[in-house]
Scaffold this motif. Structure first.
Motif, PDB file in Angstrom:
ATOM      1  N   LYS A  41     -27.739 -13.678  25.796  1.00 33.08           N
ATOM      2  CA  LYS A  41     -26.612 -14.502  25.334  1.00 33.08           C
ATOM      3  C   LYS A  41     -26.386 -15.570  26.650  1.00 33.08           C
ATOM      4  O   LYS A  41     -26.066 -16.777  26.385  1.00 33.08           O
ATOM      5  N   ASN A  43     -28.296 -16.677  29.101  1.00 34.44           N
ATOM      6  CA  ASN A  43     -29.325 -17.730  28.796  1.00 34.44           C
ATOM      7  C   ASN A  43     -29.096 -18.653  27.629  1.00 34.44           C
ATOM      8  O   ASN A  43     -29.323 -19.796  28.048  1.00 34.44           O
ATOM      9  N   ARG A  44     -28.853 -18.046  26.544  1.00 26.19           N
ATOM     10  CA  ARG A  44     -28.805 -18.959  25.439  1.00 26.19           C
ATOM     11  C   ARG A  44     -27.540 -20.154  25.824  1.00 26.19           C
ATOM     12  O   ARG A  44     -27.600 -21.273  25.360  1.00 26.19           O
ATOM     13  N   TYR A  45     -26.358 -19.445  26.175  1.00 25.59           N
ATOM     14  CA  TYR A  45     -25.269 -20.217  26.355  1.00 25.59           C
ATOM     15  C   TYR A  45     -25.298 -21.507  27.732  1.00 25.59           C
ATOM     16  O   TYR A  45     -25.048 -22.554  27.404  1.00 25.59           O
ATOM     17  N   GLN A  47     -28.417 -22.558  28.587  1.00 25.18           N
ATOM     18  CA  GLN A  47     -29.224 -23.612  27.795  1.00 25.18           C
ATOM     19  C   GLN A  47     -28.380 -24.339  26.861  1.00 25.18           C
ATOM     20  O   GLN A  47     -28.690 -25.795  26.757  1.00 25.18           O
TER      21      GLN A  47
END
Length: 103
Positions: A41, A43-45, A47
């Motif tokens: 999460k 890394n997703r946030y 990005q």
């Protein structure tokens, strides 16, 4: 889906989701979610361009705050349960009383 999201731009709100990055995201970690919240999460946030990400550990009664700078998260604060004025960096004048959060 985050545990808590602050969306300051009402134009981003749709009936059941946010179109675009929220202003602040907070995840409450439990043993079963540590890997997902600290790695996947985060890394997703990052990005997605979420300006501020909090990881809250109820067992340890602390919170780590990351702020997006030049496309990467940087740790800007680590708060403990005794902190009565935990600053939310992307919301001017907003502070959380963690003594109440961890009651």
């Amino acid at each position: 889906m985050p545990d808590l999201a602050v969306i300051c731009n009402p134009n981003k709100l749709r009936e059941q989701y946010c179109f675009g990055a929220p202003t602040v995201v907070m995840e409450i970690l439990f043993p079963s979610t540590v890997k997902a919240d600290r790695l996947v999460k985060l890394n997703r946030y990052q990005q997605a361009g979420v300006p501020e990400y909090w990881i809250v550990l109820p067992q340890e009664q602390n919170a780590t705050v990351f702020v997006l700078e030049n496309g990467l998260y940087r740790t800007v604060a680590v708060y403990a349960k005794e902190d009565t004025a935990a600053k939310v960096f992307t919301l001017t004048g907003c502070e959380l009383d963690l003594t109440r959060v961890f009651e």
